[in-house]
Design a protein around this motif. Structure first.
Motif: not given
Ligand SMILES: [Zn+2]
Length: 216
Positions: A139-167
């Protein structure tokens, strides 16, 4: 008649009559020797992901754990199946690599964006807390007028990065990484195109796996 079970039984018969005979020696060898998988693969429970197929690995090569959202709770947060799998894979099986694989059109990521959809599912809602930080980052990296699909893709990527950190918060992982016996990566698998993008060496960027990149 239970048609679903019947269909699964038909699959077993086809496996036994068509697939097994062709690879019988591979299976017999796998049964004779203790497993020595080189990698732990953490992915979503989504039925459209086939880890062995996309990595072209066979019996004994991948130690796999799957759950909703390909989450790895930080050490001490929710000690359960995933934490035990991580510890066993690293300490007993001595895997050399752990990959966390997220994917396109992930229902768990969509639920994270719409928590109201989980109101009737208290257990899933609690489980998804392990991904909450990814939502704030995305959410903090969201840009104006972003498509929902782009937002979902960024979240999916951030989640993977977060889980690698958790590891890295798991003592077994932290120790093995420090001894340079273990490496980690984050993947995004696109179900519709077959593309796999990977973040390695702690980078935030996901790069598409191509013949060029795999030679380098
Ligand atoms: Zn998913």
């Amino acid at each position: 008649m239970d048609t679903v079970l019947e269909k699964l039984k038909e699959g077993i018969l086809r496996f036994q009559s068509e697939v097994y005979p062709e690879q019988a020696e591979t299976y017999r060898k796998a049964a004779r020797e203790p497993q020595r998988p080189a990698a732990l693969f953490v992915t979503c429970a989504d039925s459209r992901i086939d880890p062995e197929l996309i990595t072209q690995t066979g019996p004994g090569e991948l130690f796999v754990t799957r759950n909703i959202g390909n989450l790895v709770p930080a050490y001490g947060e929710m000690m359960g199946g995933v934490s035990a799998v991580v510890e066993y894979a690293v300490s007993a099986l001595k895997v050399k690599h752990i990959a966390v694989c997220g994917h396109s059109d992930c229902g768990a990521m969509k639920a994270l964006q719409h928590p109201e959809s989980l109101e009737q599912m208290a257990t899933v809602k609690r489980w998804m807390r392990n991904a909450e930080a990814a939502l704030s980052v995305a959410d903090s990296l969201a840009v104006p007028d972003e498509k929902p699909s782009e937002r979902l893709q960024r979240l999916t990527e951030e989640n993977v990065l977060l889980q690698v950190q958790h590891l890295r918060t798991h003592p077994s992982v932290a120790g093995a990484v420090a001894r340079e016996e273990l490496t980690l990566s984050g993947w995004i698998y696109d179900i519709g195109t077959g593309e796999v993008r990977i973040s390695e060496n702690g980078e935030r960027t996901f790069r598409s796996v191509s013949k060029e990149s795999s030679k380098a």
